[in-house]
Motif scaffolding. Structure first.
Motif, PDB file in Angstrom:
ATOM      1  N   ARG A 338     -11.848   6.285   1.894  1.00 43.41           N
ATOM      2  CA  ARG A 338     -10.665   6.719   1.778  1.00 43.41           C
ATOM      3  C   ARG A 338      -9.548   5.564   1.830  1.00 43.41           C
ATOM      4  N   TYR A 339      -9.635   4.882   2.756  1.00 43.26           N
ATOM      5  CA  TYR A 339      -8.856   3.612   3.045  1.00 43.26           C
ATOM      6  C   TYR A 339      -9.586   2.196   2.562  1.00 43.26           C
ATOM      7  N   SER A 340     -10.490   2.465   1.766  1.00 42.94           N
ATOM      8  CA  SER A 340     -11.031   1.136   1.403  1.00 42.94           C
ATOM      9  C   SER A 340     -10.189   0.398   0.185  1.00 42.94           C
ATOM     10  N   TRP A 341      -9.964  -0.885   0.527  1.00 42.98           N
ATOM     11  CA  TRP A 341      -9.002  -1.630  -0.497  1.00 42.98           C
ATOM     12  C   TRP A 341      -9.868  -1.815  -1.845  1.00 42.98           C
ATOM     13  N   LEU A 342     -11.407  -1.867  -1.702  1.00 41.28           N
ATOM     14  CA  LEU A 342     -12.295  -1.857  -2.784  1.00 41.28           C
ATOM     15  C   LEU A 342     -13.369  -0.837  -2.407  1.00 41.28           C
ATOM     16  N   ASP A 344     -15.059  -1.309   0.988  1.00 44.02           N
ATOM     17  CA  ASP A 344     -15.301  -1.360   2.427  1.00 44.02           C
ATOM     18  C   ASP A 344     -15.467   0.028   3.200  1.00 44.02           C
ATOM     19  N   THR A 345     -16.369   0.277   3.980  1.00 44.11           N
ATOM     20  CA  THR A 345     -16.286   1.582   4.742  1.00 44.11           C
ATOM     21  C   THR A 345     -16.382   1.259   6.361  1.00 44.11           C
ATOM     22  N   GLY A 346     -15.862  -0.004   6.735  1.00 40.51           N
ATOM     23  CA  GLY A 346     -15.563  -0.245   8.136  1.00 40.51           C
ATOM     24  C   GLY A 346     -14.486   0.608   8.864  1.00 40.51           C
ATOM     25  N   ARG A 347     -14.071   0.155  10.034  1.00 39.57           N
ATOM     26  CA  ARG A 347     -13.103   0.787  10.852  1.00 39.57           C
ATOM     27  C   ARG A 347     -11.755   0.549  10.352  1.00 39.57           C
ATOM     28  N   ASP A 384      17.791  -9.292   2.894  1.00 37.20           N
ATOM     29  CA  ASP A 384      17.846 -10.231   1.413  1.00 37.20           C
ATOM     30  C   ASP A 384      17.032 -11.433   1.388  1.00 37.20           C
ATOM     31  N   VAL A 385      16.455 -11.465   2.711  1.00 42.90           N
ATOM     32  CA  VAL A 385      15.352 -12.815   2.484  1.00 42.90           C
ATOM     33  C   VAL A 385      13.946 -12.200   2.586  1.00 42.90           C
ATOM     34  N   SER A 386      13.465 -11.304   3.103  1.00 41.58           N
ATOM     35  CA  SER A 386      12.235 -10.638   2.986  1.00 41.58           C
ATOM     36  C   SER A 386      12.038  -9.233   3.142  1.00 41.58           C
ATOM     37  N   PHE A 387      10.912  -8.752   2.975  1.00 38.83           N
ATOM     38  CA  PHE A 387      10.591  -7.450   3.223  1.00 38.83           C
ATOM     39  C   PHE A 387       9.151  -7.283   3.803  1.00 38.83           C
ATOM     40  N   THR A 388       8.980  -6.288   4.698  1.00 36.93           N
ATOM     41  CA  THR A 388       7.715  -5.989   5.657  1.00 36.93           C
ATOM     42  C   THR A 388       6.806  -4.827   4.755  1.00 36.93           C
ATOM     43  N   TYR A 389       5.844  -5.329   4.467  1.00 37.12           N
ATOM     44  CA  TYR A 389       4.703  -4.190   3.941  1.00 37.12           C
ATOM     45  C   TYR A 389       3.751  -3.859   5.094  1.00 37.12           C
ATOM     46  N   GLU A 390       3.253  -2.453   4.835  1.00 39.81           N
ATOM     47  CA  GLU A 390       2.473  -1.822   5.808  1.00 39.81           C
ATOM     48  C   GLU A 390       1.263  -1.182   5.106  1.00 39.81           C
ATOM     49  N   ILE A 391      -0.004  -1.454   5.557  1.00 40.05           N
ATOM     50  CA  ILE A 391      -0.918  -0.576   4.742  1.00 40.05           C
ATOM     51  C   ILE A 391      -2.258  -0.364   5.919  1.00 40.05           C
ATOM     52  N   THR A 392      -2.854   0.819   5.755  1.00 40.18           N
ATOM     53  CA  THR A 392      -4.230   0.953   6.751  1.00 40.18           C
ATOM     54  C   THR A 392      -5.228   1.146   5.558  1.00 40.18           C
ATOM     55  N   VAL A 393      -6.067  -0.019   5.881  1.00 44.93           N
ATOM     56  CA  VAL A 393      -7.276  -0.399   5.163  1.00 44.93           C
ATOM     57  C   VAL A 393      -8.591  -0.377   6.006  1.00 44.93           C
ATOM     58  N   ASN A 394      -9.649  -0.082   5.292  1.00 45.54           N
ATOM     59  CA  ASN A 394     -11.073  -0.308   6.090  1.00 45.54           C
ATOM     60  C   ASN A 394     -11.199  -1.895   6.304  1.00 45.54           C
ATOM     61  N   GLY A 395     -11.154  -2.222   7.441  1.00 53.20           N
ATOM     62  CA  GLY A 395     -11.294  -3.590   7.729  1.00 53.20           C
ATOM     63  C   GLY A 395     -10.384  -4.540   6.950  1.00 53.20           C
ATOM     64  N   THR A 397     -11.309  -7.911   5.345  1.00 53.21           N
ATOM     65  CA  THR A 397     -12.151  -8.732   4.606  1.00 53.21           C
ATOM     66  C   THR A 397     -11.634  -8.574   3.257  1.00 53.21           C
ATOM     67  N   GLU A 398     -11.534  -7.275   2.418  1.00 57.36           N
ATOM     68  CA  GLU A 398     -10.991  -7.179   1.352  1.00 57.36           C
ATOM     69  C   GLU A 398      -9.848  -7.504   0.890  1.00 57.36           C
ATOM     70  N   ILE A 399      -8.938  -7.271   1.517  1.00 55.25           N
ATOM     71  CA  ILE A 399      -7.385  -7.433   1.533  1.00 55.25           C
ATOM     72  C   ILE A 399      -7.161  -8.959   1.699  1.00 55.25           C
ATOM     73  N   LYS A 400      -7.874  -9.454   2.489  1.00 53.49           N
ATOM     74  CA  LYS A 400      -7.529 -10.928   2.868  1.00 53.49           C
ATOM     75  C   LYS A 400      -7.415 -11.797   1.696  1.00 53.49           C
ATOM     76  N   PRO A 401      -8.129 -11.900   0.647  1.00 49.98           N
ATOM     77  CA  PRO A 401      -7.892 -12.819  -0.656  1.00 49.98           C
ATOM     78  C   PRO A 401      -6.704 -12.434  -1.189  1.00 49.98           C
ATOM     79  N   TRP A 402      -6.088 -11.085  -1.263  1.00 50.40           N
ATOM     80  CA  TRP A 402      -4.978 -10.657  -1.928  1.00 50.40           C
ATOM     81  C   TRP A 402      -3.850 -11.258  -1.264  1.00 50.40           C
ATOM     82  N   LEU A 403      -3.748 -11.130   0.000  1.00 53.51           N
ATOM     83  CA  LEU A 403      -2.680 -11.583   0.949  1.00 53.51           C
ATOM     84  C   LEU A 403      -2.635 -13.042   0.832  1.00 53.51           C
ATOM     85  N   ARG A 404      -3.803 -13.998   0.712  1.00 47.89           N
ATOM     86  CA  ARG A 404      -3.713 -15.381   0.615  1.00 47.89           C
ATOM     87  C   ARG A 404      -3.244 -15.740  -0.740  1.00 47.89           C
TER      88      ARG A 404
END
Length: 436
Positions: A338-342, A344-347, A384-395, A397-404
């Motif tokens: 349900r909360y997998s970026w791809l 992942d079935t972690g916490r 004006d300078v930035s915005f804050t993004y928030e998401i709940t994901v399983n672990g 590992t999978e979202i890290k490459p996207w952020l990077r």
């Protein structure tokens, strides 16, 4: 789709593309788990396929086998590895027989016995003559893949080519349809059947003496070779999911030293395989757009299982399961991802990141990309300078490459462990560019 499995050629071509000719024949054969003799035989077979593909080119433009994987992308609109699907859809011994059947049914609707007589009189003398059972098996296969159609009426049934689509359209309408199929096959997944449909439309247009330049207005640079190769198993898995059937296959993990094992039928030559024999209930197929990979999610004795489709060989459908069991396990899987970026079935963990806008005079492509690719995440604050993004994901590992991938435009705020990992990775990258 394909009438014959071609696991060896799939793994052979994947290895050739990934290594770019860096392996010797012996290293190549060892990695595939085959002999050098089999390696050479497979190479000769693929050379013949490439030769048949480019036989219409002048001699000075013909391509050697290795060069077909390094050729200019502007020489052809075909993805290089698609030729495998064309060449191995049927066995060599079947190709002449099926060609005779299609040619006969193109003229008129015929019965199985009439087609048997045509095949027996038209086949080469060095090939075995078919019997009625073989012809009926061919007709069943051609009907399943949508090439022919059984006409309504009493027995014996008559069969004809199913070409109502192209015969009912004018040349201009066919060109418009070809352009649409061309674009969709090159930009959507899955794509193999789209390419095969495109080839059929192209042949029909060229048969009507349409200018070749009129039907090749687009050129594509194909990116993901594995996407096409892994679609060989996709339709088998989708059929198993549709009919709630288990599947059996030999699996080689990405960390395995080998990626293929032959299916030996002679017990004298049987040997232990490095792959793992798997019997599982497929529940879902997932495509990773970032890396061009297909994944199978299934249920087995160990619970929910995940497989990279590039490691699947010798796949076969098995016995069906009870519909209630299939629905129960499917619901269980959906809850786990349900909360997998791809996949992942972690916490589940909440990720917060600050994205910096490119500048007041530039288009805010950073925010546009976050809104497009950020899935169910939300922008919780903005200035004006930035915005804050928030998401709940399983672990993480999978979202890290996207952020990077946002580079200096993204700063990870939470969780603190992910922030520390990102800091360590950027420091490592920075060290590569220090003055020596």
């Amino acid at each position: 789709m394909a009438k014959e499995s071609f696991d060896k050629e799939i793994q052979f071509l994947r290895m050739l593309v990934l290594t770019s000719g860096a392996f010797s024949r012996q290293q190549f054969a060892d990695r595939l788990g085959i002999s050098i003799h089999t390696f050479d035989k497979t190479t000769r077979r693929l050379k013949e396929i490439v030769g048949s593909m480019y036989q219409h080119l002048p001699e000075e433009q013909s391509k050697e086998f290795a060069e077909t994987f390094r050729f200019s992308y502007y020489d052809s609109t075909d993805p290089v590895l698609l030729f495998l699907f064309r060449a191995k859809s049927v066995k060599g011994s079947e190709s002449q027989r099926i060609s005779l059947l299609l040619g006969a049914m193109n003229e008129q609707a015929l019965t199985a016995m009439e087609l048997l007589d045509i095949c027996c009189s038209g086949m080469s003398s060095d090939l075995p003559l078919p019997d009625e059972k073989t012809i009926r098996s061919d007709l069943k296969y051609l009907e399943e893949v949508g090439v022919i159609k059984k006409e309504q009426g009493p027995r014996p049934y008559r069969y004809r080519i199913q070409n109502d689509l192209v015969s009912a359209l004018s040349d201009d309408e066919l060109i418009d349809l070809y352009d649409f199929v061309d674009v969709m096959a090159n930009t959507q997944v899955p794509s193999v059947q789209g390419y095969l449909l495109r080839d059929g439309l192209k042949k029909n247009l060229l048969r009507n003496h349409t200018d070749k330049h009129a039907i090749e207005p687009f050129l594509y640079r194909y990116q993901y070779y594995s996407r096409i190769l892994d679609e060989a198993h996709l339709f088998t898995l989708l059929s198993a999911i549709r009919h709630h059937c288990r599947v059996r296959f030999l699996y080689f993990s990405p960390k395995s030293e080998k990626s293929y094992a032959s299916k030996n039928t002679n017990p004298l030559f049987e040997r232990e395989s490095n792959g793992k024999v798997v019997k599982t209930l497929p529940l879902k197929v997932v495509y990773d757009h970032q890396y061009g990979r297909w994944y199978l999610l299934s249920y087995g004795r160990e619970g929910i299982l995940k497989f990279r489709m590039e490691g699947i060989t010798q796949i076969e459908e098995d016995m069906p399961v009870d519909e209630s069991l299939f629905e129960t396990k499917t619901n269980e899987l959906e809850e786990k991802i349900r909360y997998s970026w791809l996949i992942d079935t972690g916490r589940p963990v909440t990720v917060r990141a600050r994205f910096y806008n490119p500048g007041p005079t530039e288009s805010n492509f950073v925010k546009e990309r976050v809104l497009l690719q950020g899935q169910w995440g939300e922008i919780v604050s903005e200035d004006d300078v930035s915005f804050t993004y928030e998401i709940t994901v399983n672990g993480t590992t999978e979202i890290k490459p996207w952020l990077r991938s946002f580079g200096s435009s993204c700063e990870v705020l939470e969780p603190i462990q992910l922030r520390r990992e990102m800091i360590a990775e950027w420091k490592e990258i920075q060290s590569y560019y220090e003055f020596v």
